[in-house]
Design an enzyme around this catalytic site. Structure first.
Site, PDB file in Angstrom:
ATOM      1  N   LEU A 132       0.861  -1.182   0.000  1.00  0.00           N
ATOM      2  CA  LEU A 132       0.000   0.000   0.000  1.00  0.00           C
ATOM      3  C   LEU A 132       0.894   1.227   0.000  1.00  0.00           C
ATOM      4  O   LEU A 132       1.977   1.228   0.593  1.00  0.00           O
ATOM      5  CB  LEU A 132      -0.895   0.024   1.243  1.00  0.00           C
ATOM      6  CG  LEU A 132      -1.943  -1.081   1.394  1.00  0.00           C
ATOM      7  CD1 LEU A 132      -2.662  -0.947   2.730  1.00  0.00           C
ATOM      8  CD2 LEU A 132      -2.935  -1.061   0.249  1.00  0.00           C
ATOM      9  N   ASP A 133       0.445   2.296  -0.669  1.00  0.00           N
ATOM     10  CA  ASP A 133       1.194   3.548  -0.643  1.00  0.00           C
ATOM     11  C   ASP A 133       1.376   4.016   0.791  1.00  0.00           C
ATOM     12  O   ASP A 133       0.555   3.712   1.674  1.00  0.00           O
ATOM     13  CB  ASP A 133       0.447   4.635  -1.424  1.00  0.00           C
ATOM     14  CG  ASP A 133       0.325   4.312  -2.906  1.00  0.00           C
ATOM     15  OD1 ASP A 133       1.139   3.514  -3.410  1.00  0.00           O
ATOM     16  OD2 ASP A 133      -0.597   4.855  -3.551  1.00  0.00           O
ATOM     17  N   LYS A 134       2.420   4.766   1.012  1.00  0.00           N
ATOM     18  CA  LYS A 134       2.718   5.264   2.354  1.00  0.00           C
ATOM     19  C   LYS A 134       1.521   5.991   2.960  1.00  0.00           C
ATOM     20  O   LYS A 134       1.206   5.829   4.138  1.00  0.00           O
ATOM     21  CB  LYS A 134       3.924   6.203   2.303  1.00  0.00           C
ATOM     22  CG  LYS A 134       4.305   6.808   3.654  1.00  0.00           C
ATOM     23  CD  LYS A 134       5.518   7.716   3.516  1.00  0.00           C
ATOM     24  CE  LYS A 134       5.883   8.347   4.868  1.00  0.00           C
ATOM     25  NZ  LYS A 134       7.074   9.230   4.750  1.00  0.00           N
ATOM     26  N   THR A 136      -1.616   5.573   2.358  1.00  0.00           N
ATOM     27  CA  THR A 136      -2.826   4.755   2.424  1.00  0.00           C
ATOM     28  C   THR A 136      -2.822   3.876   3.671  1.00  0.00           C
ATOM     29  O   THR A 136      -1.793   3.328   4.048  1.00  0.00           O
ATOM     30  CB  THR A 136      -2.933   3.856   1.169  1.00  0.00           C
ATOM     31  OG1 THR A 136      -2.880   4.670  -0.004  1.00  0.00           O
ATOM     32  CG2 THR A 136      -4.224   3.065   1.165  1.00  0.00           C
ATOM     33  N   ARG A 232      -5.795   6.426  -7.284  1.00  0.00           N
ATOM     34  CA  ARG A 232      -5.532   7.867  -7.257  1.00  0.00           C
ATOM     35  C   ARG A 232      -5.496   8.449  -8.671  1.00  0.00           C
ATOM     36  O   ARG A 232      -6.077   9.516  -8.944  1.00  0.00           O
ATOM     37  CB  ARG A 232      -4.219   8.121  -6.517  1.00  0.00           C
ATOM     38  CG  ARG A 232      -4.244   7.630  -5.085  1.00  0.00           C
ATOM     39  CD  ARG A 232      -2.869   7.500  -4.458  1.00  0.00           C
ATOM     40  NE  ARG A 232      -2.227   8.798  -4.267  1.00  0.00           N
ATOM     41  CZ  ARG A 232      -1.026   8.948  -3.725  1.00  0.00           C
ATOM     42  NH1 ARG A 232      -0.325   7.871  -3.338  1.00  0.00           N
ATOM     43  NH2 ARG A 232      -0.513  10.152  -3.564  1.00  0.00           N
TER      44      ARG A 232
END
Length: 283
Positions: A132-134, A136, A232
């Site tokens: 997961l993105d930082k 998120t 996104r």
């Protein structure tokens, strides 16, 4: 390492070679080691690779630590780990927003992988299945051994792991939509991705309206693919960037409003249905 796995009673008959190679994706080198040292037992008895196994059989695998390359993971803080599901092979945890999934540099020790390693130490080392993105938050799956890792990777590629996200977007969305737009790298900013119909990779996101939130809209997003920044980029391409998005919103305030709310899969060995919800979520 010693693994004891009971085959589901409705499993079709197959040879041990087929079980290890086709179903469990054991690398050729490791299969060779198992065969030469007689490292597989069926119901407690040594068997040859061409013999059949049946539903209900108990498979014991003896795997040496040297069969899989050793890794170095710096130990983080186990108190930062919120476990949502755990068994012998898998662990699902609730990632906080603002924490990286894994280190990008060997000396890093403050990512979720480091903290999960601390929680599982000293017997078990976690392996990243997806990220997961930082910015998120939410449910994220780790393998607890290298044996199950390629199986989970294949499940992810074949869309056998269901993931549903909560998000809040700028503006008012009024209908559900499926976004099917290829995504590629942004040539001007290495941190970003962009819609790239010619050279991008296929990406599909299903968006379902949840509820209005003033001038914004709460939505659920389900992924058919797992491209970097997929949700996104896709929603920004519709003119509805995520609230708080530091890369794709013109006026980001507060945290990125994206949360991995649900994760469902069928256990690769027991065939048990696992459904995890990362609460409280965004609303």
């Amino acid at each position: 390492m010693k693994f004891m796995i009971t085959l589901p009673v409705d499993s079709p008959d197959k040879t041990i070679k087929e079980l290890l190679e086709v179903e469990w994706l054991v690398p050729r080198k490791v299969r060779h080691f198992i065969r030469t040292r007689k490292g597989i037992l069926v119901n407690g008895e040594t068997r040859h690779f061409q013999e059949l196994v049946h539903g209900g059989d108990e498979i014991t695998l003896l795997i040496e630590d040297s069969d899989y390359p050793a890794r170095t993971i710096h130990i983080g803080n186990k108190n930062l780990v919120e476990v949502l599901y755990e068994d012998e092979h898998l662990i699902v945890v609730n990632k906080p927003a603002g924490m990286k999934t894994h280190p990008n540099q060997p000396e890093e020790a403050d990512t979720l992988l480091n903290h999960v390693a601390a929680y599982l130490a000293p017997e078990v080392e976690p392996h990243v299945v997806h990220r997961l993105d930082k910015e998120t938050s939410g449910a994220i799956l780790f393998a607890k051994n290298p044996f199950v890792l390629p199986i989970l990777g294949r499940m992810l590629e074949q869309k056998d792991i269901y993931r549903r996200y909560q998000a809040v977007v700028h503006g008012k969305m009024t209908k559900d939509i499926t976004i099917n737009k290829k995504i590629g790298r942004d040539r001007h900013d290495r941190r970003k991705r962009r819609i790239d119909p010619k050279n991008g990779k296929p990406a599909v996101t299903h968006v379902t309206i949840a509820q209005p939130q003033g001038q914004n809209t709460a939505v659920f997003c389900q992924l058919d693919t797992g491209r970097t920044h997929q949700i996104r980029v896709h929603l920004a391409s519709l003119g509805h960037p995520l609230v708080g998005d530091p890369l794709y919103s013109k006026n980001p305030k507060g945290r990125l409003m994206l949360h991995a709310y649900e994760l469902h899969l069928v256990h690769p060995f027991t065939k048990e249905k696992i459904a995890v919800t990362a609460t409280p979520g965004l609303w």
